[in-house]
Design an enzyme around this catalytic site. Structure first.
Site, PDB file in Angstrom:
ATOM      1  N   GLY A   1     -12.372  -4.782   5.635  1.00  7.49           N
ATOM      2  CA  GLY A   1     -13.736  -5.259   5.879  1.00  7.49           C
ATOM      3  C   GLY A   1     -14.587  -5.166   4.621  1.00  7.49           C
ATOM      4  O   GLY A   1     -14.292  -4.372   3.714  1.00  7.49           O
TER       5      GLY A   1
ATOM      6  N   LYS B   1       0.837  -1.207   0.000  1.00  8.64           N
ATOM      7  CA  LYS B   1       0.000   0.000   0.000  1.00  8.64           C
ATOM      8  C   LYS B   1       0.871   1.256   0.000  1.00  8.64           C
ATOM      9  O   LYS B   1       0.499   2.281  -0.573  1.00  8.64           O
ATOM     10  CB  LYS B   1      -0.927  -0.032   1.226  1.00  8.64           C
ATOM     11  CG  LYS B   1      -1.951  -1.169   1.114  1.00  8.64           C
ATOM     12  CD  LYS B   1      -2.615  -1.453   2.442  1.00  8.64           C
ATOM     13  CE  LYS B   1      -3.701  -2.500   2.315  1.00  8.64           C
ATOM     14  NZ  LYS B   1      -4.201  -2.957   3.613  1.00  8.64           N
TER      15      LYS B   1
HETATM   16  N1  HSE Z   1      -5.452  -7.446   5.184  1.00 11.12           N
HETATM   17  C1  HSE Z   1      -5.723  -6.101   4.841  1.00 11.12           C
HETATM   18  C2  HSE Z   1      -5.688  -5.253   6.105  1.00 11.12           C
HETATM   19  C3  HSE Z   1      -7.045  -5.996   4.176  1.00 11.12           C
HETATM   20  O1  HSE Z   1      -5.751  -5.845   7.195  1.00 11.12           O
HETATM   21  O2  HSE Z   1      -5.561  -4.045   6.027  1.00 11.12           O
HETATM   22  C4  HSE Z   1      -7.368  -4.647   3.605  1.00 11.12           C
HETATM   23  O3  HSE Z   1      -6.447  -4.296   2.605  1.00 11.12           O
END
Ligand code: HSE
Length: 365
Positions: free
Chosen positions: A285, A188
């Site tokens: 979610g 991210k």
């Molecule tokens: N596994 C990821 C989190 C899901 O916990 O942020 C959302 O991108």
């Protein structure tokens, strides 16, 4: 606008529910290995049927992982279909290629749900970077680790039990190692930095430390000092390179990050003219993520461009300039020092050789 939905897990099923309430878009086909008689649309296990179906304008990919998502997304774009995806791993690993393919095919590629879940983080970076220069991006971009750290801090919960809960709530990745070791957050970060700075950085060049070394005693020590642990992604422009890392960070208990609980995310950009701006909300979610995917479908409907930005200059990671305060722990001994991130990580990796449980955390000012 007809949509083909690839994947019917947590995000896919919630997207289907949200989309079925809209008038101007509809899920016409779901790609699924098994029959789904409960759905009011075509269901196929053959992706080629979707590629050949000229009535389908957008392919929504929420399968996750690199394959077969990569092959599907490329085939869809080559067939002139727009793509909306929540897949950070795919976007991160094939960033340059997917952007180029979207441009060449004259289609849009959107992935707002891939970073920040339900928060319009990537689309805000797009908006701000149009007229301003973004200098840094930073924040909590993984819901699972935030859920675990919040439970450990607020209720003294056990790490393994908190992880199991995050899994049962649908926050964690299929393999939660990607969450707890910081890899999901790093993907991210790559998407955020690329968009914010108009660059293309490589995931594996970014130092990444997750939360698996944080013990109950560390949480207690942090509390005693007036701090809270959070897993933070950080990137800033640094000359011709970008300084970036993923690392546990100690925030004063009064900081907004310290108050971001559960699977919440908070991300802050700093730009030359507008200064700091923070975006907070549900980072993981079903409904929050599906809602971001749906918003991207509407952006496509409105005729957005091929990607958020046209700029994707290859860029190196350089962590030698920006200095921060760090906590290092080996055994039960804590020490603090101020140095560049590259130096702090060098010291940490050296510590790990004698103490595989050693801990590093940045101390936020
Ligand atoms: N596994 C990821 C989190 C899901 O916990 O942020 C959302 O991108």
């Amino acid at each position: 606008m007809n949509i083909a939905l690839l994947g019917f897990g947590t995000v896919g099923s919630h997207f289907y529910e949200l989309a079925s309430k809209q008038d101007d878009i509809r899920v016409s086909t779901v790609l699924s290995r098994r029959a789904r008689p409960e759905l009011k649309c075509a269901v196929t296990s053959d992706f080629d049927e979707i590629v050949r179906d000229e009535s389908i304008g957008v392919v929504v990919e929420v399968i996750g992982g690199v394959e077969p998502a990569y092959s599907y997304v490329c085939a869809a774009m080559r067939a002139g279909k727009h793509v909306v995806t929540a897949n950070k791993q795919l976007m991160c690993e094939h960033y340059d290629e997917l952007l180029a393919l979207a441009r060449k095919s004259g289609v849009s590629l959107r992935c707002t749900a891939a970073a920040g879940g339900g928060i319009p983080w990537l689309s805000s970076l797009e908006r701000v970077s149009r007229f301003d220069t973004i200098c840094s991006v930073e924040g909590i971009l993984n819901g699972t680790t935030n859920y675990i750290l919040s439970a450990m801090t607020e209720n003294g919960a056990d790490y393994a039990a908190a992880l199991r809960e995050a899994q049962s709530l649908g926050y964690a990745e299929a393999d939660p190692t990607a969450d707890v070791e910081g890899l999901d957050a790093r993907r991210k970060l790559v998407l955020s930095a690329n968009l914010a700075f108009g660059v293309s950085v490589k995931e594996n060049d970014i130092p990444c430390v997750g939360i698996s070394h944080i013990k109950a005693a560390d949480v207690a020590k942090a509390k005693e000092l007036g701090y809270t642990f959070k897993l933070i992604v950080h990137a800033e422009r640094s000359g011709d390179s970008v300084s970036a890392f993923v690392c546990p960070t100690l925030f004063p208990v009064t900081a907004p990050e310290a108050h971001t609980g559960g699977a919440g995310n908070i991300a802050t950009l700093r730009a030359e003219h507008i200064g700091p701006q923070s975006y907070a909300g549900a980072g993981a979610g079903g409904f929050p993520t599906a809602s971001s995917v749906l918003t991207d479908c509407y952006e496509v409907l409105r005729g957005c461009g091929s990607y958020y930005t046209d700029k994707a200059e290859p860029c190196k990671i350089g962590n030698s300039a920006a200095r921060f305060r760090w906590l290092l722990r080996s055994g039960g001994d804590y020490s603090f020092e101020t140095c560049a991130a590259a130096e702090a990580f060098r010291r940490y990796y050296a510590l790990l050789e004698s103490d595989p449980d050693a801990l590093i955390a940045r101390v936020a000012e």
